[in-house]
Design a protein around this motif. Structure first.
Motif, PDB file in Angstrom:
ATOM      1  N   LEU A 525      -1.787  -1.557   9.774  1.00 59.57           N
ATOM      2  CA  LEU A 525      -3.160  -1.900  10.146  1.00 59.57           C
ATOM      3  C   LEU A 525      -3.934  -2.403   8.938  1.00 59.57           C
ATOM      4  O   LEU A 525      -4.765  -3.316   9.057  1.00 59.57           O
ATOM      5  CB  LEU A 525      -3.861  -0.681  10.745  1.00 59.57           C
ATOM      6  N   ALA A 526      -3.674  -1.822   7.790  1.00 54.06           N
ATOM      7  CA  ALA A 526      -4.423  -2.212   6.598  1.00 54.06           C
ATOM      8  C   ALA A 526      -3.922  -3.513   5.984  1.00 54.06           C
ATOM      9  O   ALA A 526      -4.702  -4.266   5.389  1.00 54.06           O
ATOM     10  CB  ALA A 526      -4.354  -1.089   5.562  1.00 54.06           C
ATOM     11  N   ASN A 527      -2.636  -3.826   6.107  1.00 55.00           N
ATOM     12  CA  ASN A 527      -2.042  -4.935   5.378  1.00 55.00           C
ATOM     13  C   ASN A 527      -1.662  -6.130   6.246  1.00 55.00           C
ATOM     14  O   ASN A 527      -1.191  -7.144   5.716  1.00 55.00           O
ATOM     15  CB  ASN A 527      -0.796  -4.454   4.624  1.00 55.00           C
ATOM     16  N   THR A 528      -1.777  -6.015   7.578  1.00 54.06           N
ATOM     17  CA  THR A 528      -1.408  -7.125   8.472  1.00 54.06           C
ATOM     18  C   THR A 528      -2.517  -7.368   9.471  1.00 54.06           C
ATOM     19  O   THR A 528      -3.444  -6.547   9.617  1.00 54.06           O
ATOM     20  CB  THR A 528      -0.099  -6.824   9.220  1.00 54.06           C
ATOM     21  N   ASP A 529      -2.415  -8.488  10.169  1.00 57.88           N
ATOM     22  CA  ASP A 529      -3.349  -8.821  11.258  1.00 57.88           C
ATOM     23  C   ASP A 529      -2.660  -8.720  12.616  1.00 57.88           C
ATOM     24  O   ASP A 529      -3.135  -9.302  13.595  1.00 57.88           O
ATOM     25  CB  ASP A 529      -3.898 -10.241  11.057  1.00 57.88           C
ATOM     26  N   ASP A 530      -1.544  -8.040  12.681  1.00 61.77           N
ATOM     27  CA  ASP A 530      -0.821  -7.905  13.950  1.00 61.77           C
ATOM     28  C   ASP A 530      -1.670  -7.139  14.971  1.00 61.77           C
ATOM     29  O   ASP A 530      -2.428  -6.222  14.603  1.00 61.77           O
ATOM     30  CB  ASP A 530       0.502  -7.157  13.739  1.00 61.77           C
ATOM     31  N   PRO A 531      -1.542  -7.494  16.276  1.00 63.48           N
ATOM     32  CA  PRO A 531      -2.266  -6.745  17.299  1.00 63.48           C
ATOM     33  C   PRO A 531      -1.893  -5.267  17.277  1.00 63.48           C
ATOM     34  O   PRO A 531      -0.781  -4.888  16.889  1.00 63.48           O
ATOM     35  CB  PRO A 531      -1.826  -7.409  18.611  1.00 63.48           C
TER      36      PRO A 531
END
Length: 569
Positions: A525-531
């Motif tokens: 959650l902190a390092n990616t923009d994945d859903p």
């Protein structure tokens, strides 16, 4: 032991195959016992088809519910044995486990409504038809919903004249709204019933409009190539022409009525007994003496060769008497009316005797059949319970034995491994150069050796587990089982659970995995923009709600809020 387990599996398979609800794959040898074959031949050979149904149920080609419905349908429609029809239909309708929205239940209920109409139980038919329409509507089954409304219209019409048209209009509208051309013959039939009711109510203009609408529908079906039985269109056109001719004649539109009657005479159906009945009313109205006498003569010759006690022959006599009165032949009219009255008495006596015989047979056989059914059910239940208990005991004993053996083997393996580690580190051998002093220290150290062994094993196992979790991240697999995790470490899941509990202060294996998963999800959650849904799957969670609950419990905020804060910082 393996042989015993194999025998238990065979017993369970035998019990499953002898159940009433199952149906196995149909082979070439079973082609005679399929639904399609039986339904295709049940009108010509009803008795033979009943035998085929018995064999089909025994072989499991058709389910028990399908077999009972088909028996009820054959007894109702072909054999006119209403006692047996009622019995077999109730076997389907009264089974508690059967889903009321299923096709087999709705089919049996529809047949039961038709059966109630045949036995003149109009109130019962109306009650079940309205209930069936409700069930079909909830299930989204338009075909059955329209069919139930059609039956409700027929039942209501017998209860109160003219009240069934609303139900028939509803059935026709439902069919016309669907893009299913195979339902159109049903709509045509309901239009025919609607026209018949309107004629009986002397609503000739409305009946004529209904007949014209039906003719357009029949023409539409012909153009669309609707699959129907041979001669269907000829029969439906002829019967519609007969009704329309009578309506037009009643409205004073004589030329158009004559043209319609001529169109009727061009059909093949006009040469049949039923066709002569249908057109008789028109020629009586037009006072066509030659045609009426010809039709009456042919019909009387036909009926006098067989059973004259029937409603159609009585209708012919009434039409003939009406024609005689119109021409002032009062003596002939009275004689014909007397014949019709005697025929009505004979019909009533025959129906009463038939009903009495049915009730007698039903009362004599019902108690015996119920006793046999109860005894058979008790025997089958006891047999199934005994076989199930034996199978459970055998499988349980085999499983328990395998667990004990596996636990012993694993314990010995871990003990050997511990001794190997101790020997390698040089802590397990005595030093001969130290003599008796060394022996004394060894003796003191031997106290509590079991406890040291257990602690070292659990700590080592936990360290290996943590290394595995950090290096290979097996927790990201949502289908990871505790047995699989234990196998990766070369141990048993019981020892693995004990090691986690001792080294983490009472944490379970599931909690241990969930903690790694939550931390992994937080990093994503902190390092990616994945859903968030994808993060949930990549972290090894099988349930979105479970992930949200654990995440909120650990971080005191939702995943979305956590991501927002992490991005801002």
């Amino acid at each position: 032991m393996k042989k015993v387990l194999f025998a238990a599996v065979l017993v369970l398979a035998f019990v499953g195959c002898t159940g009433n609800g199952g149906s196995g794959p149909v082979t070439d040898a079973d082609s005679l016992y399929t639904y399609d074959y039986i339904f295709l031949h049940h009108i010509q050979e009803p008795e033979r088809c009943l035998s085929l149904i018995d064999t089909s149920e025994m072989r499991g080609v058709m389910s028990a519910d399908s077999c009972n419905w088909l028996r009820g349908h054959i007894y109702n429609a072909c054999l006119k044995d209403y006692a047996h029809a009622d019995e077999y239909l109730h076997r389907v309708l009264d089974r508690p486990e059967l889903d009321h929205a299923s096709d087999i239940y709705l089919t049996a209920l529809s047949t039961y409504c038709t059966f109630s109409l045949r036995t003149c139980e109009y109130a019962r038919a109306l009650e079940h038809a309205t209930e069936g329409a409700r069930l079909a509507h909830e299930a989204g089954n338009v075909r059955f919903e329209a069919e139930f409304y059609g039956v409700a219209g027929a039942a209501m019409e017998n209860e109160r004249r003219g009240a069934g048209i609303a139900y028939l209009d509803r059935a026709i509208a439902l069919i016309r709204q669907q893009n299913d051309r195979q339902l159109l013959p049903k709509a045509s039939y309901y239009m025919s019933e609607k026209a018949r009711i309107q004629i009986e109510q002397c609503q000739y203009a409305k009946a004529a409009a209904t007949c014209r609408e039906r003719l357009e529908l029949i023409d539409e079906m012909q153009q669309m190539g609707v699959m129907v039985s041979e001669g269907y269109f000829d029969i439906q056109l002829a019967r519609t022409y007969a009704k329309l001719a009578m309506c037009l004649q009643s409205l004073g539109q004589t030329p158009e009525a004559r043209q319609t009657a001529e169109a009727f005479d061009k059909t093949d159906f006009a040469k049949t007994i039923s066709g002569m009945h249908d057109i008789m009313h028109y020629y009586v109205m037009t006072d066509d003496r030659q045609r009426v006498e010809q039709l009456c003569s042919e019909l009387e010759d036909y009926y006098e060769q067989g059973d004259t006690v029937n409603e159609l022959f009585r209708d012919i006599l009434l039409e003939k008497a009406k024609w005689y009165r119109r021409h002032g032949k009062w003596l002939e009219a009275d004689r014909t009316s007397v014949r019709a009255a005697k025929l009505l008495d004979s019909l009533m006596i025959r129906d009463r005797n038939h009903q009495t015989a049915e009730y007698e047979v039903r009362f004599k056989t019902q108690e015996k059949e119920m006793a046999l059914a109860e005894a058979d059910a008790r025997t089958r239940i006891h047999r199934i319970i005994i076989l199930a208990l034996v199978a459970i005991i055998v499988v349980g004993a085999v499983a328990f034995w395998r667990i004990i053996v596996a636990k012993r083997q694993l314990h010995q393996k871990n003990k050997d491994l511990f001794e190997l580690v101790e020997a390698t580190e040089g802590r397990g051998r005595p030093d001969p150069s130290k003599g008796g002093e060394q022996k004394d220290r060894d003796a003191d150290a031997s106290k509590g050796v079991g406890q040291k062994y257990e602690d070292a094993t659990e700590s080592s196992l936990f360290d290996r587990l943590c290394t595995l979790m950090n290096d290979e991240q097996p927790y990201t697999n949502s289908n990871l089982r505790r047995e699989d995790l234990a196998q990766m470490l070369g141990t048993n899941f019981i020892y693995l659970a004990d090691a986690i509990r001792e080294c983490t202060g009472g944490q379970t294996l599931s909690d241990f995995l969930d903690e790694y998963r939550v931390r992994h999800a937080a990093r994503l959650l902190a390092n990616t923009d994945d859903p968030i849904g994808l993060v949930t799957e990549m972290s090894g969670f099988a349930s979105r709600s479970h992930f949200n609950s654990l995440f909120r419990e650990k971080y005191k905020m939702t995943p979305s809020e956590y991501r927002k804060v992490a991005k801002e910082n």
